[in-house]
Design a protein around this motif. Structure first.
Motif, PDB file in Angstrom:
ATOM      1  N   VAL A 174      22.319  83.787  33.425  1.00  0.00           N
ATOM      2  CA  VAL A 174      23.429  83.064  34.122  1.00  0.00           C
ATOM      3  C   VAL A 174      23.342  81.623  34.158  1.00  0.00           C
ATOM      4  CG1 VAL A 174      24.629  83.060  36.391  1.00  0.00           C
ATOM      5  CG2 VAL A 174      23.878  85.248  35.621  1.00  0.00           C
ATOM      6  N   ALA A 175      22.091  81.193  34.333  1.00  0.00           N
ATOM      7  CA  ALA A 175      21.899  79.716  34.463  1.00  0.00           C
ATOM      8  C   ALA A 175      22.296  79.025  32.992  1.00  0.00           C
ATOM      9  CB  ALA A 175      20.369  79.570  34.730  1.00  0.00           C
ATOM     10  N   ALA A 176      21.753  79.706  31.851  1.00  0.00           N
ATOM     11  CA  ALA A 176      21.999  79.279  30.660  1.00  0.00           C
ATOM     12  C   ALA A 176      23.481  79.372  30.281  1.00  0.00           C
ATOM     13  CB  ALA A 176      21.513  80.019  29.696  1.00  0.00           C
ATOM     14  N   LEU A 177      24.243  80.067  30.880  1.00  0.00           N
ATOM     15  CA  LEU A 177      25.893  80.064  30.661  1.00  0.00           C
ATOM     16  C   LEU A 177      26.490  78.914  31.342  1.00  0.00           C
ATOM     17  CD1 LEU A 177      26.941  83.932  31.085  1.00  0.00           C
ATOM     18  CD2 LEU A 177      26.963  82.554  29.086  1.00  0.00           C
ATOM     19  N   THR A 220      10.170  95.022  34.693  1.00  0.00           N
ATOM     20  CA  THR A 220      10.870  94.603  33.669  1.00  0.00           C
ATOM     21  C   THR A 220      11.259  93.435  33.789  1.00  0.00           C
ATOM     22  OG1 THR A 220      13.028  95.695  34.158  1.00  0.00           O
ATOM     23  CG2 THR A 220      11.555  96.778  32.456  1.00  0.00           C
ATOM     24  N   ASP A 221      11.293  92.848  35.285  1.00  0.00           N
ATOM     25  CA  ASP A 221      11.656  91.381  35.595  1.00  0.00           C
ATOM     26  C   ASP A 221      13.027  91.332  35.140  1.00  0.00           C
ATOM     27  OD1 ASP A 221      11.492  88.862  36.863  1.00  0.00           O
ATOM     28  OD2 ASP A 221      10.786  88.067  34.899  1.00  0.00           O
ATOM     29  N   PHE A 222      13.959  92.212  35.760  1.00  0.00           N
ATOM     30  CA  PHE A 222      15.389  92.013  35.345  1.00  0.00           C
ATOM     31  C   PHE A 222      15.931  91.093  36.118  1.00  0.00           C
ATOM     32  CE2 PHE A 222      19.663  93.089  36.808  1.00  0.00           C
ATOM     33  CZ  PHE A 222      20.425  93.092  35.521  1.00  0.00           C
ATOM     34  N   ASN A 223      15.752  90.848  37.251  1.00  0.00           N
ATOM     35  CA  ASN A 223      16.364  89.797  38.010  1.00  0.00           C
ATOM     36  C   ASN A 223      15.934  88.218  37.511  1.00  0.00           C
ATOM     37  OD1 ASN A 223      17.342  91.583  40.067  1.00  0.00           O
ATOM     38  ND2 ASN A 223      15.772  91.477  41.289  1.00  0.00           N
ATOM     39  N   GLY A 224      14.836  88.029  36.910  1.00  0.00           N
ATOM     40  CA  GLY A 224      14.393  86.771  36.424  1.00  0.00           C
ATOM     41  C   GLY A 224      15.196  86.695  35.056  1.00  0.00           C
ATOM     42  N   ARG A 225      15.371  87.878  34.235  1.00  0.00           N
ATOM     43  CA  ARG A 225      15.996  87.737  32.960  1.00  0.00           C
ATOM     44  C   ARG A 225      17.388  87.467  33.183  1.00  0.00           C
ATOM     45  NH1 ARG A 225      15.868  91.824  30.412  1.00  0.00           N
ATOM     46  NH2 ARG A 225      15.111  93.427  32.048  1.00  0.00           N
ATOM     47  N   TYR A 226      17.930  87.991  34.151  1.00  0.00           N
ATOM     48  CA  TYR A 226      19.380  87.995  34.262  1.00  0.00           C
ATOM     49  C   TYR A 226      19.721  86.721  35.037  1.00  0.00           C
ATOM     50  CZ  TYR A 226      24.121  88.933  36.040  1.00  0.00           C
ATOM     51  OH  TYR A 226      25.569  88.631  36.278  1.00  0.00           O
ATOM     52  N   ALA A 227      18.933  86.394  35.874  1.00  0.00           N
ATOM     53  CA  ALA A 227      19.360  84.795  36.382  1.00  0.00           C
ATOM     54  C   ALA A 227      19.068  83.603  35.379  1.00  0.00           C
ATOM     55  CB  ALA A 227      18.267  84.518  37.496  1.00  0.00           C
ATOM     56  N   ARG A 228      18.162  83.809  34.561  1.00  0.00           N
ATOM     57  CA  ARG A 228      17.925  82.890  33.267  1.00  0.00           C
ATOM     58  C   ARG A 228      19.370  82.974  32.488  1.00  0.00           C
ATOM     59  NH1 ARG A 228      13.793  83.358  28.344  1.00  0.00           N
ATOM     60  NH2 ARG A 228      14.414  81.316  27.248  1.00  0.00           N
ATOM     61  N   GLU A 267      18.993  77.822  24.871  1.00  0.00           N
ATOM     62  CA  GLU A 267      18.509  78.235  26.041  1.00  0.00           C
ATOM     63  C   GLU A 267      19.304  79.637  26.186  1.00  0.00           C
ATOM     64  OE1 GLU A 267      16.422  79.479  29.544  1.00  0.00           O
ATOM     65  OE2 GLU A 267      15.924  78.123  27.749  1.00  0.00           O
ATOM     66  N   LEU A 268      20.655  79.440  25.866  1.00  0.00           N
ATOM     67  CA  LEU A 268      21.632  80.849  25.967  1.00  0.00           C
ATOM     68  C   LEU A 268      21.075  81.961  24.940  1.00  0.00           C
ATOM     69  CD1 LEU A 268      23.812  82.131  27.189  1.00  0.00           C
ATOM     70  CD2 LEU A 268      25.566  80.871  25.419  1.00  0.00           C
ATOM     71  N   LEU A 269      20.755  81.339  23.901  1.00  0.00           N
ATOM     72  CA  LEU A 269      20.238  82.372  22.598  1.00  0.00           C
ATOM     73  C   LEU A 269      18.975  83.024  23.138  1.00  0.00           C
ATOM     74  CD1 LEU A 269      20.693  83.684  19.759  1.00  0.00           C
ATOM     75  CD2 LEU A 269      19.303  81.686  19.228  1.00  0.00           C
ATOM     76  N   GLU A 270      18.107  82.164  23.732  1.00  0.00           N
ATOM     77  CA  GLU A 270      16.864  83.015  24.204  1.00  0.00           C
ATOM     78  C   GLU A 270      16.995  84.003  25.087  1.00  0.00           C
ATOM     79  OE1 GLU A 270      13.861  80.148  24.948  1.00  0.00           O
ATOM     80  OE2 GLU A 270      13.714  79.205  23.027  1.00  0.00           O
ATOM     81  N   ALA A 271      17.897  83.545  26.173  1.00  0.00           N
ATOM     82  CA  ALA A 271      18.249  84.166  27.507  1.00  0.00           C
ATOM     83  C   ALA A 271      19.030  85.510  27.192  1.00  0.00           C
ATOM     84  CB  ALA A 271      18.784  83.580  28.721  1.00  0.00           C
ATOM     85  N   THR A 272      19.793  85.417  26.149  1.00  0.00           N
ATOM     86  CA  THR A 272      20.721  86.474  25.736  1.00  0.00           C
ATOM     87  C   THR A 272      19.697  87.652  24.985  1.00  0.00           C
ATOM     88  OG1 THR A 272      22.606  85.313  25.344  1.00  0.00           O
ATOM     89  CG2 THR A 272      22.715  87.450  24.211  1.00  0.00           C
ATOM     90  N   VAL A 273      18.954  86.989  24.119  1.00  0.00           N
ATOM     91  CA  VAL A 273      17.779  88.030  23.372  1.00  0.00           C
ATOM     92  C   VAL A 273      16.934  88.583  24.575  1.00  0.00           C
ATOM     93  CG1 VAL A 273      15.980  88.061  22.055  1.00  0.00           C
ATOM     94  CG2 VAL A 273      17.640  86.764  21.305  1.00  0.00           C
ATOM     95  N   ALA A 274      16.567  88.169  25.628  1.00  0.00           N
ATOM     96  CA  ALA A 274      15.770  88.672  26.516  1.00  0.00           C
ATOM     97  C   ALA A 274      16.755  89.713  27.254  1.00  0.00           C
ATOM     98  CB  ALA A 274      15.491  87.879  27.546  1.00  0.00           C
ATOM     99  N   LEU A 275      17.843  89.824  27.316  1.00  0.00           N
ATOM    100  CA  LEU A 275      18.718  90.955  27.716  1.00  0.00           C
ATOM    101  C   LEU A 275      19.337  91.813  26.624  1.00  0.00           C
ATOM    102  CD1 LEU A 275      20.680  89.108  30.516  1.00  0.00           C
ATOM    103  CD2 LEU A 275      18.775  90.795  30.718  1.00  0.00           C
TER     104      LEU A 275
END
Length: 268
Positions: free
Chosen positions: A21-24, A11-19, A31-39
């Motif tokens: 954190v970087a958006a925060l 599920t590429d969790f590490n990549g989605r989570y790192a994205r 970018e934060l909205l897209e990264a939050t939707v991915a989690l």
């Protein structure tokens, strides 16, 4: 749709989570909205736990790892809950496909002559009317001598309800089968190669050019091919070029009719 066991790598969790954190840190709203939707499990309850870690954990390294574990566990728990729901739904479907009818026989419970409670009343075979051979013989002698109070028993009616189980095929939406194939990589690849075998087989009339379904499939594959090429061209993670002499018989045959990749430079 069949939910598979949760795999952070798949599920590429590490990549989605790192994205996320970087958006925060960047503060970019889009970018934060897209990264939050991915989690998708970042709900209010999980965010409260993250805020509590920020408040109570002074060590930055331990705080970052603790927050990552919280988000990871939220996805694992959501996956387990989905698998449990699917298991219960499957059990309910099996119960819905079963018709159960009870079978009961109403039999005499006491001796027809002396009134003693009968023992070992069996639900099958000839019903038992007397408690012992002595009562049976005495009742016969009474009837034969036409004595007053002679007992004559005749079973006229029995209440019978049968217990049977039979399976009833309950139709389900075809979308269930489609989702089961689309979300299972092995099933999807197997279905594709079965289709390739059938189309390549000259003796398989179901996919002959004389059939209208052949051209329906042709047109839809054209659309699928263009969509795959377009999406692959926009992604930097392109797979390596396949070997010059493929070992798979399907790939050797497909190489003869493969179209050139629009994203590849022309060959001389």
């Amino acid at each position: 749709m069949v939910t598979k066991r949760y795999d952070p790598t798949a599920t590429d969790f590490n990549g989605r989570y790192a994205r996320w954190v970087a958006a925060l840190k960047s503060g970019t709203e889009a970018e934060l909205l897209e990264a939050t939707v991915a989690l998708p499990t970042l709900n209010k309850r999980v965010l409260k736990k993250l805020a509590a870690v920020d408040r109570d954990e002074p060590d930055p390294t331990a705080r970052a790892e603790h927050k990552r574990v919280i988000v990871l566990l939220s996805e694992i728990n959501a996956n387990q809950a989905a698998r449990l729901r699917e298991r219960k739904q499957a059990e309910q479907r099996r119960r819905d496909r079963t018709v159960r009818v009870e079978r009961r026989i109403e039999l005499p419970a006491t001796c027809a002559r002396c009134g003693t409670k009968l023992k070992e009343v069996k639900p099958t075979g000839r019903p038992r009317l007397y408690c012992s051979p002595a009562c049976r013989k005495a009742a016969y002698e009474d009837r034969r001598a036409h004595r007053d109070g002679a007992v004559k028993v005749q079973v006229v009616e029995k209440l019978v309800t049968e217990v049977r189980e039979r399976r009833i095929e309950v139709p389900h939406p075809i979308s269930d089968c489609i989702d089961a194939v689309l979300y299972d990589n092995d099933a999807l690849v197997q279905a594709m190669w079965v289709l390739i075998d059938n189309v390549a087989d000259q003796n398989y009339e179901a996919f002959s050019p004389a059939q209208s379904r052949f051209w329906d499939l042709y047109n839809n594959v054209e659309v699928l091919y263009e969509a795959l090429v377009k999406r692959a061209a926009a992604d930097e993670r392109r797979p390596p070029t396949p070997e010059a002499t493929p070992t798979n018989k399907h790939r050797r045959n497909m190489q003869l009719m493969a179209r050139p990749d629009p994203a590849s430079p022309p060959t001389e």
